[in-house]
Scaffold this motif. Structure first.
Motif, PDB file in Angstrom:
ATOM      1  N   SER A 310       0.864  -1.177   0.000  1.00 24.45           N
ATOM      2  CA  SER A 310       0.000   0.000   0.000  1.00 24.45           C
ATOM      3  C   SER A 310       0.902   1.230   0.000  1.00 24.45           C
ATOM      4  N   GLN A 311       0.498   2.263  -0.758  1.00 19.32           N
ATOM      5  CA  GLN A 311       1.315   3.494  -0.801  1.00 19.32           C
ATOM      6  C   GLN A 311       1.385   4.121   0.586  1.00 19.32           C
ATOM      7  N   ALA A 312       0.271   4.028   1.315  1.00 25.64           N
ATOM      8  CA  ALA A 312       0.216   4.712   2.605  1.00 25.64           C
ATOM      9  C   ALA A 312       0.845   3.897   3.733  1.00 25.64           C
ATOM     10  N   LEU A 313       0.707   2.548   3.677  1.00 22.89           N
ATOM     11  CA  LEU A 313       1.113   1.731   4.832  1.00 22.89           C
ATOM     12  C   LEU A 313       2.313   0.831   4.558  1.00 22.89           C
ATOM     13  N   GLY A 314       2.809   0.807   3.312  1.00 25.53           N
ATOM     14  CA  GLY A 314       3.983  -0.024   3.007  1.00 25.53           C
ATOM     15  C   GLY A 314       3.614  -1.476   2.753  1.00 25.53           C
ATOM     16  N   ILE A 465     -10.710   8.114  -1.882  1.00 24.04           N
ATOM     17  CA  ILE A 465     -10.497   9.349  -1.106  1.00 24.04           C
ATOM     18  C   ILE A 465      -9.250  10.026  -1.685  1.00 24.04           C
ATOM     19  N   LEU A 466      -9.399  11.310  -2.033  1.00 19.54           N
ATOM     20  CA  LEU A 466      -8.276  12.069  -2.626  1.00 19.54           C
ATOM     21  C   LEU A 466      -7.846  13.171  -1.660  1.00 19.54           C
ATOM     22  N   LEU A 467      -6.556  13.287  -1.446  1.00 19.88           N
ATOM     23  CA  LEU A 467      -6.004  14.401  -0.661  1.00 19.88           C
ATOM     24  C   LEU A 467      -5.186  15.246  -1.626  1.00 19.88           C
ATOM     25  N   ASN A 468      -5.655  16.471  -1.851  1.00 18.72           N
ATOM     26  CA  ASN A 468      -5.022  17.352  -2.849  1.00 18.72           C
ATOM     27  C   ASN A 468      -4.851  16.651  -4.198  1.00 18.72           C
ATOM     28  N   GLY A 469      -5.857  15.882  -4.590  1.00 18.77           N
ATOM     29  CA  GLY A 469      -5.836  15.238  -5.910  1.00 18.77           C
ATOM     30  C   GLY A 469      -5.125  13.897  -5.947  1.00 18.77           C
ATOM     31  N   ASP A 470      -4.438  13.482  -4.837  1.00 22.69           N
ATOM     32  CA  ASP A 470      -3.752  12.174  -4.813  1.00 22.69           C
ATOM     33  C   ASP A 470      -4.628  11.138  -4.119  1.00 22.69           C
ATOM     34  N   VAL A 472      -5.590   7.998  -1.851  1.00 19.88           N
ATOM     35  CA  VAL A 472      -5.029   7.273  -0.710  1.00 19.88           C
ATOM     36  C   VAL A 472      -5.613   5.865  -0.776  1.00 19.88           C
ATOM     37  N   ASP A 473      -4.812   4.915  -1.279  1.00 21.31           N
ATOM     38  CA  ASP A 473      -5.372   3.582  -1.561  1.00 21.31           C
ATOM     39  C   ASP A 473      -5.907   2.864  -0.325  1.00 21.31           C
ATOM     40  N   ALA A 474      -5.313   3.132   0.852  1.00 26.18           N
ATOM     41  CA  ALA A 474      -5.754   2.414   2.060  1.00 26.18           C
ATOM     42  C   ALA A 474      -7.132   2.861   2.531  1.00 26.18           C
ATOM     43  N   LEU A 475      -7.619   4.010   2.025  1.00 28.02           N
ATOM     44  CA  LEU A 475      -8.942   4.489   2.439  1.00 28.02           C
ATOM     45  C   LEU A 475     -10.011   4.213   1.388  1.00 28.02           C
ATOM     46  N   SER A 476      -9.641   3.575   0.266  1.00 27.67           N
ATOM     47  CA  SER A 476     -10.640   3.248  -0.764  1.00 27.67           C
ATOM     48  C   SER A 476     -11.607   2.205  -0.221  1.00 27.67           C
ATOM     49  N   ALA A 567      -6.326   8.081  11.242  1.00 24.77           N
ATOM     50  CA  ALA A 567      -7.198   8.320  10.085  1.00 24.77           C
ATOM     51  C   ALA A 567      -7.619   7.007   9.443  1.00 24.77           C
ATOM     52  N   PHE A 568      -6.712   6.022   9.427  1.00 27.20           N
ATOM     53  CA  PHE A 568      -7.056   4.736   8.797  1.00 27.20           C
ATOM     54  C   PHE A 568      -8.069   3.966   9.648  1.00 27.20           C
ATOM     55  N   LEU A 569      -7.991   4.180  10.980  1.00 24.87           N
ATOM     56  CA  LEU A 569      -8.926   3.470  11.865  1.00 24.87           C
ATOM     57  C   LEU A 569     -10.263   4.203  11.929  1.00 24.87           C
TER      58      LEU A 569
END
Length: 575
Positions: A310-314, A465-470, A472-476, A567-569
């Motif tokens: 995952s991009q966010a969590l490795g 979910i996009l943060l500034n257009g990017d 976040v795969d872990a929140l999809s 945020a992930f939880l």
């Protein structure tokens, strides 16, 4: 109840006796549930003869129903324990039907008769109506004070038939459990239907085709007791030095490599129902987590996992569980037994997507969802939910289940004070918080059980979910279109509370494909650049503010947002 049976037959000495003696995990004692089934052999003298009884204590929760069905297939009879203060519950009925399907002799027992709230006449009527026995056949007992234990043992000997088996036939032994021992490898528990297994025999597991030598065989007392041979009708263990969990499957058949027998009917691969990502908090601990997961899988064959990034969590694992309780227990065991602190992502279920070319794709993860332009249809798993409750809570349960896209199939009164509701519902809807809401809307007076009934077409979309257009795969999340907007809006509001302010503005957006369905904005943290200007011309201040504005613009183009772990939880705790 198992404790009292072992105590009464002197299978366990007074020194070894403790509460819930067969539940050897801390978690089982704390939660008061059985997670892993346990087998033990009892010797009981009756009318001048010595009888050998094999007892299997099985879990009762719906998440472990496959393990229960294999344990039942190894038995000739079952004790149907009904709590005198609670009456018949949904899990009791589903496990009873499993026992009836296996042609077992059922001995009904009303337990906890010495409690203040015991409703013995009402519970007796419920049992008589459910299984059609006579009221005299029901044994009244108490696991706490030991009332009725002698009656139960006598009923087992008189009512349950002795196992039929031919010792001269080819070996057929049903594997109903396995445990991992760090010195001996995997220890396999089985029940022999035909034939004899001896120490030194070359054995074969039919479903996997693996062959091993039986280094030690024996029977299961409180500890393992080795013997030179185990015969038809016995329950025993075999140690072969197996180290790979994939060679052993619960429900498989053991036979001799030299004289193979047939497979015993009923073997199925265990299918996970709920999927979630498990990631180490520190990315350096990934290898350690992999070792821990493999050891856990040896002890719990129903856990499946594969590598995921995952991009966010490795780096982490995509794990398949039998249900939410199973997921909670795995997480707890990782923390307690292996000292692993992990982050678990949003649980979701397995969907089936069909592309416009006719290809079928199993989607266990939002990232595997095909492009909407190439998608023909998507199917989601449905379950048949059985809820037993008191009549005054019918309205609350109807509101809850219909709000979760449920369809009422049947409503029937088991007794004047117990009503059974049967719904067909999407599994996606019960994965989150259904059980908690059911308990709170019925003050705990509802029992819930479910069984999968296949896949049906549904309007499922992938919400990013996009943060500034990017992204976040872990929140999809994969969610039904009718609920996406509401869910997206609540999630954006929650993230706005949790994300720290930056020097630049952050846009939080929920989007389906290219269409944004919800948005929240975190305003920039503003530094006072005019603080050093005391007095003087306004143009000096404006010059500094313009300079700051330029810097902010450049910052917004290249700014990265830090996302805290909470945020992930947060997704799990949306109410």
């Amino acid at each position: 109840m198992a404790d009292r049976l072992l105590e009464h037959t002197k299978t366990i000495g007074a020194r070894d006796m403790m509460n819930q003696v067969l539940d050897d995990m801390d978690l089982e004692r704390e939660k008061g549930i059985t997670i892993k089934s346990h087998a033990i052999q009892i010797n009981y003298p009756y009318k001048g003869e010595e009888y050998i009884l094999n007892l299997i204590d099985t879990p009762g929760h719906v998440d472990f129903s496959y393990e229960v069905s294999r344990a039942l297939a190894a038995c000739e009879g079952a004790l149907l324990l009904v709590d005198a203060s609670q009456g018949i519950q949904a899990q009791t009925i589903s496990n009873l039907y499993l026992a009836i399907d296996n042609d077992l002799e059922i001995i009904p027992v009303i337990n906890k008769i010495d409690m203040d709230g015991a409703m013995i006449p009402e519970v007796t009527d419920q049992i008589v109506e459910l299984i059609g026995c006579k009221a005299d056949d029901i044994i009244l007992a108490s696991g706490k004070s030991g009332i009725g234990i002698e009656d139960i043992l006598q009923a087992i000997i008189e009512r349950i038939p002795a196992p039929k088996g031919n010792e001269d036939a080819p070996l057929q032994a049903l594997v109903f459990d396995s445990v991992f021992n760090s010195f001996r490898g995997i220890i396999v528990y089985y029940r022999i239907f035909n034939g004899i297994i001896r120490k030194g025999d070359k054995i074969q597991f039919i479903a996997t085709g693996a062959e091993y030598e039986a280094q030690e065989v024996g029977v299961l007392k409180l500890t393992m007791t080795s013997k030179s041979e185990v015969k038809a009708g016995d329950v025993g263990y075999v140690i072969t030095g197996i180290k790979t969990a994939k060679d052993i499957k619960v429900g498989d058949t053991i036979t001799l490599a030299s004289k193979p027998g047939k497979m015993i009917h009923g073997f199925e691969e265990v299918k996970p129902m709920v999927f979630a990502g498990i990631f180490p908090v520190n990315t350096d601990e990934f290898e350690e987590l992999r070792d821990c997961m493999e050891k856990l899988q040896l002890n719990d064959a129903s856990l499946t996992f594969e590598l995921e990034t995952s991009q966010a969590l490795g780096f982490g694992f995509r794990c398949g569980f039998l249900g939410l309780l199973h997921m909670e227990i795995i997480q707890e065991r990782l923390e307690r037994e292996f000292n692993q602190t992990v982050i678990t992502t949003v649980p979701n279920v397995s969907f089936i997507a069909y592309t416009s070319k006719g290809d079928r794709i199993d989607v266990n993860n939002p990232t595997e969802m095909p492009d909407p332009t190439k998608l023909d249809r998507i199917e989601e798993p449905f379950i048949k939910a059985q809820i037993i409750t008191l009549p005054e809570y019918i309205g609350n349960i109807m509101t809850l289940c219909l709000g979760k896209r449920g369809i009422l199939i049947n409503q029937s009164y088991l007794t004047p004070t117990r009503v059974e509701l049967v719904f067909e519902m999407p599994l996606t809807e019960i994965v989150f918080d259904f059980y908690d809401k059911l308990k709170s809307s019925t003050r705990g007076y509802a029992s819930f059980d479910y069984a999968p009934i296949g896949y049906r077409e549904a309007d499922i979309v992938k919400m990013d979910i996009l943060l500034n257009g990017d992204k976040v795969d872990a929140l999809s999340a994969l969610i039904h279109r009718s609920r996406a907007q509401d869910f997206g809006r609540r999630l954006c509001e929650k993230l706005k509370e949790l994300l720290p302010k930056q020097q630049f503005q952050i846009a939080i957006q929920a989007a389906i494909g290219a269409k944004v369905i919800a948005r929240e904005t975190i305003s920039a943290m503003r530094k006072d650049v005019t603080a050093k200007c005391y007095g003087g011309d306004i143009s000096r201040k404006r010059k500094l503010l313009e300079k700051q504005k330029e810097g902010k613009k450049r910052m917004r183009q290249i700014g990265n947002v830090e996302v805290p772990q909470e945020a992930f939880l947060a997704v799990l705790k949306l109410d």
